[in-house]
Design a protein around this motif. Structure first.
Motif, PDB file in Angstrom:
ATOM      1  N   ARG A 137       0.823  -1.210   0.000  1.00 27.38           N
ATOM      2  CA  ARG A 137       0.000   0.000   0.000  1.00 27.38           C
ATOM      3  C   ARG A 137       0.860   1.264   0.000  1.00 27.38           C
ATOM      4  O   ARG A 137       0.493   2.262  -0.612  1.00 27.38           O
ATOM      5  N   TRP A 184       0.492   4.259  -2.594  1.00 22.59           N
ATOM      6  CA  TRP A 184       0.306   5.697  -2.320  1.00 22.59           C
ATOM      7  C   TRP A 184       1.349   6.519  -3.072  1.00 22.59           C
ATOM      8  O   TRP A 184       1.047   7.609  -3.586  1.00 22.59           O
ATOM      9  N   GLU A 209      -3.589  -8.494  -1.358  1.00 20.28           N
ATOM     10  CA  GLU A 209      -4.142  -7.409  -0.549  1.00 20.28           C
ATOM     11  C   GLU A 209      -4.932  -6.429  -1.409  1.00 20.28           C
ATOM     12  O   GLU A 209      -4.513  -6.052  -2.500  1.00 20.28           O
ATOM     13  N   THR A 210      -6.085  -6.008  -0.888  1.00 24.50           N
ATOM     14  CA  THR A 210      -7.063  -5.258  -1.669  1.00 24.50           C
ATOM     15  C   THR A 210      -6.717  -3.790  -1.858  1.00 24.50           C
ATOM     16  O   THR A 210      -6.817  -3.261  -2.966  1.00 24.50           O
ATOM     17  N   SER A 211      -6.314  -3.089  -0.802  1.00 24.83           N
ATOM     18  CA  SER A 211      -6.144  -1.642  -0.922  1.00 24.83           C
ATOM     19  C   SER A 211      -5.016  -1.292  -1.888  1.00 24.83           C
ATOM     20  O   SER A 211      -5.180  -0.445  -2.778  1.00 24.83           O
ATOM     21  N   SER A 231      -6.017  -2.120  -5.411  1.00 25.60           N
ATOM     22  CA  SER A 231      -6.963  -1.123  -5.922  1.00 25.60           C
ATOM     23  C   SER A 231      -6.230   0.144  -6.348  1.00 25.60           C
ATOM     24  O   SER A 231      -6.546   0.747  -7.386  1.00 25.60           O
ATOM     25  N   ILE A 263      -8.490  -6.250   3.216  1.00 26.16           N
ATOM     26  CA  ILE A 263      -7.861  -4.943   3.393  1.00 26.16           C
ATOM     27  C   ILE A 263      -6.959  -4.959   4.623  1.00 26.16           C
ATOM     28  O   ILE A 263      -7.421  -5.246   5.733  1.00 26.16           O
ATOM     29  N   ASP A 320     -12.831  -1.200   5.274  1.00 21.34           N
ATOM     30  CA  ASP A 320     -12.090  -0.053   5.785  1.00 21.34           C
ATOM     31  C   ASP A 320     -11.907   0.976   4.668  1.00 21.34           C
ATOM     32  O   ASP A 320     -11.704   0.619   3.508  1.00 21.34           O
ATOM     33  N   LYS A 352      -9.531   2.844   3.781  1.00 24.53           N
ATOM     34  CA  LYS A 352      -8.267   2.824   3.035  1.00 24.53           C
ATOM     35  C   LYS A 352      -8.287   1.792   1.919  1.00 24.53           C
ATOM     36  O   LYS A 352      -7.422   1.821   1.046  1.00 24.53           O
ATOM     37  N   GLY A 353      -9.255   0.884   1.952  1.00 20.02           N
ATOM     38  CA  GLY A 353      -9.449  -0.046   0.849  1.00 20.02           C
ATOM     39  C   GLY A 353     -10.606   0.361  -0.037  1.00 20.02           C
ATOM     40  O   GLY A 353     -10.514   0.331  -1.268  1.00 20.02           O
ATOM     41  N   PRO A 383      -9.773   3.692  -2.442  1.00 19.96           N
ATOM     42  CA  PRO A 383      -9.058   3.376  -3.679  1.00 19.96           C
ATOM     43  C   PRO A 383      -9.850   2.469  -4.619  1.00 19.96           C
ATOM     44  O   PRO A 383      -9.742   2.608  -5.847  1.00 19.96           O
ATOM     45  N   PHE A 384     -10.659   1.567  -4.063  1.00 20.31           N
ATOM     46  CA  PHE A 384     -11.472   0.689  -4.907  1.00 20.31           C
ATOM     47  C   PHE A 384     -12.475   1.519  -5.717  1.00 20.31           C
ATOM     48  O   PHE A 384     -12.684   1.269  -6.909  1.00 20.31           O
TER      49      PHE A 384
END
Length: 271
Positions: free
Chosen positions: A106, A110, A169-171, A174, A222, A252, A254-255, A258-259
């Motif tokens: 992540r 960012w 991991e999703t976030s 994404s 996430i 959450d 933070k996921g 961005p998704f």
């Protein structure tokens, strides 16, 4: 809104800096640069400079990115380490380089968004500095494609696929779906392979982690949070085991945030 923007800009002006000239990540993390922090400040900083300050300080913005590229990029993988301590004294930092031990998905994400959004906001598109920043973004995207899983997603610690408790991991996935799709749409990435990889990433997240719970959409996979130190928190040492120890949650911000950004790009494309 302008009053609020001016107040935030005043905070940017007063933010302490490392010896290299980069903003401290936060006051509680003195002399440290984390990749996440570039997204927290630089796109806002660039847009404020363009709209309200005649772009007087944009050299400073470029310089902070160039410092991160010079110091925090790993030449073997093209990935970026999560954190850097310019004093090389914090417990999680290598005493010779000042770098943390691992790559965290992540945080690299960012950083990619910081690069992309700053490039799109910048008033001097095509300048020497802009082109150099674009090359840094392109290099990062090329490097990340090498670590993309067959599912389309990326791993929490991206260079150790399927190791131990490592997970898709999703976030971060994404974020990279967004960066690749928007990068191609805005002409910063010119090869269609980036758009294809962005679509594959978004669709992979949907396949694995988007589900319906009691009639409501829910997004899983996430990482809740990850950080480095401070001294009183020795658990956050930047090790592989540390990144595996943080909670994995659903829904959450933070996921989900961005998704939604990635979905916005995907939807425009599929229209």
């Amino acid at each position: 809104y302008k009053k609020a923007l001016d107040r935030l800009y005043k905070q940017v002006q007063g933010q302490p800096r490392t010896a290299e000239g980069n903003f401290w990540h936060k006051l509680i993390y003195p002399n440290q640069v984390w990749l996440d922090g570039l997204y927290m400040a630089q796109p806002f900083y660039m847009e404020y400079e363009k709209l309200f300050n005649e772009s007087k300080n944009i050299e400073d913005i470029y310089s902070q990115f160039f410092n991160v590229h010079k110091i925090m990029r790993d030449p073997k993988t093209g990935l970026y380490f999560h954190g850097y301590d310019s004093t090389k004294s914090i417990f999680w930092a290598d005493p010779k380089t000042g770098l943390s031990k691992n790559f965290w998905l992540r945080s690299i994400g960012w950083f990619s968004m910081a690069l992309l959004d700053t490039l799109n906001i910048a008033p001097d598109r095509g300048s020497e500095n802009w082109n150099k920043l674009r090359e840094i973004f392109l290099d990062l995207c090329e490097s990340m494609l090498k670590f993309q899983d067959e599912s389309g997603m990326w791993w929490q610690v991206p260079n150790y696929p399927a190791k131990g408790k490592n997970y898709l991991e999703t976030s971060g996935s994404s974020i990279f779906a967004y960066s690749l799709l928007k990068g191609y749409r805005t002409g910063i990435l010119e090869d269609k392979k980036f758009q294809d990889a962005g679509c594959k990433a978004f669709e992979g997240i949907c396949d694995r982690y988007l589900n319906t719970d009691s009639g409501n959409l829910s997004l899983g996979g996430i990482c809740l949070v990850a950080g480095l130190g401070p001294e009183k928190d020795l658990r956050r040492d930047g090790s592989f085991d540390y990144y595996m120890s943080e909670p994995v949650v659903q829904d959450d911000a933070k996921g989900v945030g961005p998704f939604i950004l990635a979905y916005n790009e995907y939807k425009q494309l599929k229209k």
